[in-house]
Design an enzyme around this catalytic site. Structure first.
Site, short mmCIF file in Angstrom:
data_model
loop_
_atom_site.label_atom_id
_atom_site.label_comp_id
_atom_site.label_asym_id
_atom_site.label_seq_id
_atom_site.Cartn_x
_atom_site.Cartn_y
_atom_site.Cartn_z
N HIS A 159 35.26 32.51 18.59
CA HIS A 159 36.40 32.00 17.81
C HIS A 159 36.75 30.56 18.20
O HIS A 159 37.90 30.13 18.05
CB HIS A 159 37.66 32.88 17.97
CG HIS A 159 37.38 34.34 17.86
ND1 HIS A 159 37.49 35.03 16.67
CD2 HIS A 159 36.97 35.23 18.78
CE1 HIS A 159 37.17 36.31 16.87
NE2 HIS A 159 36.85 36.45 18.15
N SER A 280 30.62 2.03 13.26
CA SER A 280 31.52 1.90 12.11
C SER A 280 31.55 0.44 11.68
O SER A 280 31.43 -0.46 12.51
CB SER A 280 32.92 2.35 12.53
OG SER A 280 33.89 1.78 11.67
N LYS A 286 33.66 2.65 17.66
CA LYS A 286 33.09 3.94 17.23
C LYS A 286 31.60 4.08 17.50
O LYS A 286 30.84 3.13 17.40
CB LYS A 286 33.32 4.11 15.73
CG LYS A 286 34.79 4.30 15.38
CD LYS A 286 35.21 5.73 15.46
CE LYS A 286 34.78 6.42 14.19
NZ LYS A 286 35.09 7.82 14.21
N GLU A 293 25.49 15.05 11.58
CA GLU A 293 26.28 15.31 10.38
C GLU A 293 25.41 15.38 9.14
O GLU A 293 25.61 16.23 8.25
CB GLU A 293 27.33 14.21 10.21
CG GLU A 293 28.39 14.25 11.27
CD GLU A 293 29.28 13.01 11.23
OE1 GLU A 293 30.47 13.17 10.98
OE2 GLU A 293 28.76 11.90 11.44
#
Ligand code: ARG
Length: 462
Positions: A159, A280, A286, A293
């Site tokens: 979980h 970025s 970043k 992804e």
């Protein structure tokens, strides 16, 4: 009937409309099958000659012509005319142009319906072997990384809440198991791909005395298909393959999801090398896990490919229907996507470092060794349900007094149950918790080492 004469022109009074040629054309994607189309045609010509349907002289001319076409495609000097509709017609037309009327004998006892079935089976058989090899490389990488991370303790989650400490090696080997099943699924699918469809012709077989087993031998198929109608209608093996590819993607995607989380400042469990991340355009600080992804995102494409194919098939009357031409783009997309993702993922994994300190610190928190205390009480004869209740009380006590399981004194433990002794204090360290789980398949170092040994044997590395 002007410039592009169709093979079916005998029955037709009008030339095909340009718009129809464009609409029905599949050459821009099925041309990738050229090698298999030519390989299949060479075997077909040899079988026709063997069966005395084609003279050896014609066979020779056809084979020479086909090999010349193959060579020119590979050199990039042969461009097909989109009016040729598909790879089969394009190659045949070029053959006739090169060798004359003998080329018109190649399509004897054959239809494009069994021809496309053959091309796809040859293609898929080769691609499955390539994908299984990529899965093997990934499993090898996982085993190597697991062997390096045998001391690294991390929190195991259910979980997405800290559950129990585990070895990072155990986590990595969990994915090795998944990818091993994927390879097994593909090997199983390959058995059903590896069947010769040639000889089914349009749908009913042929009246000419061909030898299907000869063609099977030439193309290295251990079996011939057993029903000509099924043979031209069947796309089960493609659906099966895309399903197996979808599961590979799902496994990659779950791994990627963890890597995305672990790369965050909040987790800090992993760092992917700069070369395998992106920045970025606006935020200078970043470093984003874009590969992970994108793999997660590309999983959706392969699921889409599977649904497209299943939907394509569900309402088709027997046997071949032109709808089936639409099977190829989803298949090619699934093959390309799963291959790209497997190779880049394996590369990225080789350039990822795990932060053992952060993992260890996280494993110690969250009362993740509470089950060990309950198991300790069970050893002292306390029924598990009662032990669970007692330890729940200890956790509540710690929460109220802002303590951890590790800094409670023996006296405090004993105030919850008289059976506690010194041993409890070491029992609750993450390392001891891990190493207590020694049963086969558990996370103890001994158990993980045993599984790695078996796994290496299976991979043929030891
Ligand atoms: N391009 C077709 C396909 O992919 C080949 C078979 C065409 N057969 C036919 N009867 N039109 O399915």
């Amino acid at each position: 009937m002007a410039e592009n004469k169709k093979p079916w022109s005998g029955r037709f009074g009008e030339a095909t409309a340009k718009s129809v040629e464009t609409f029905t054309c599949s050459l821009h994607y099925d041309s990738r099958l050229y090698r298999y189309d030519i390989e299949g045609s060479i075997a077909h010509a040899a079988m026709l000659a063997e069966s005395k349907i084609l003279s050896r002289k014609d066979e020779k001319a056809i084979v020479r012509g086909l090999k010349g076409i193959l060579g020119d495609i590979e050199k990039g000097v042969l461009a097909f005319d989109p009016a040729d509709e598909d790879i089969h017609m394009a190659v045949e037309k070029e053959l006739i142009r090169r060798i004359g009327p003998a080329g018109g004998k190649l399509h004897t006892a054959r239809s494009r319906n069994d021809q496309i079935a053959l091309d796809v089976r040859l293609y898929l058989r080769a691609e499955i072997d390539g994908i299984v090899a990529l899965l093997g490389a990934l499993q090898g990488r996982l085993v190597e990384t697991a062997k390096k991370e045998m001391q690294t303790v991390m929190p195991g989650y259910t979980h997405l809440q800290k559950a129990q400490p585990v070895l990072l090696a155990h986590y990595l080997m969990a994915f090795a198991e998944m990818f091993s099943r994927d390879a097994g699924r593909l090997a199983d699918c390959r058995k059903r791909v590896n069947v010769l469809p040639l000889g089914a012709a349009a749908l009913a077989g042929t009246g000419l005395p061909i030898d299907r087993h000869c063609a099977a031998r030439l193309l290295d198929f251990p079996q011939v298909s057993r029903n000509s109608m099924d043979t031209v209608a069947d796309r089960d093996h493609i659906a099966e393959f895309i399903f197996a590819a979808a599961l590979v993607m799902m496994h990659l995607s779950r791994f990627c999801e963890d890597l995305v989380l672990w790369s965050s400042d909040e987790f800090g469990f992993a760092e992917i090398a700069d070369a395998y991340t992106t920045g970025s355009s606006i935020m200078p600080q970043k470093k984003n896990p874009d590969i992970a992804e994108l793999i997660r995102g590309k999983t959706a494409r392969v699921y889409g490919d599977l649904v497209a194919l299943l939907t394509l098939l569900k309402g088709l009357p027997m046997t071949y229907n032109r709808d089936l031409q639409e099977d190829k783009e989803p298949l090619f997309d699934a093959v390309d996507t799963v291959k790209d993702c497997l190779s880049i993922f394996t590369e990225m994994l080789a350039h990822t470092v795990f932060n053992a300190q952060r993992m260890r610190a996280a494993a110690a928190g969250g009362f993740s060794t509470a089950t060990d205390i309950a198991e300790y009480l069970v050893e002292k004869g306390v029924p598990f349900r009662q032990a669970h209740e007692i330890v729940g009380g200890i956790v509540a006590y710690c929460l109220q007094s802002r303590r951890t399981l590790e800094d409670l004194t023996l006296g405090e433990y004993q105030s919850f149950h008289a059976g506690f002794d010194e041993a409890i204090l070491s029992r609750i360290s993450p390392e001891n918790s891990v190493n207590a789980r020694r049963t086969y398949g558990g996370t103890a170092q001994a158990a993980v080492r045993e599984r790695i040994r078996e796994f290496e044997k299976k991979l043929g590395r030891k």
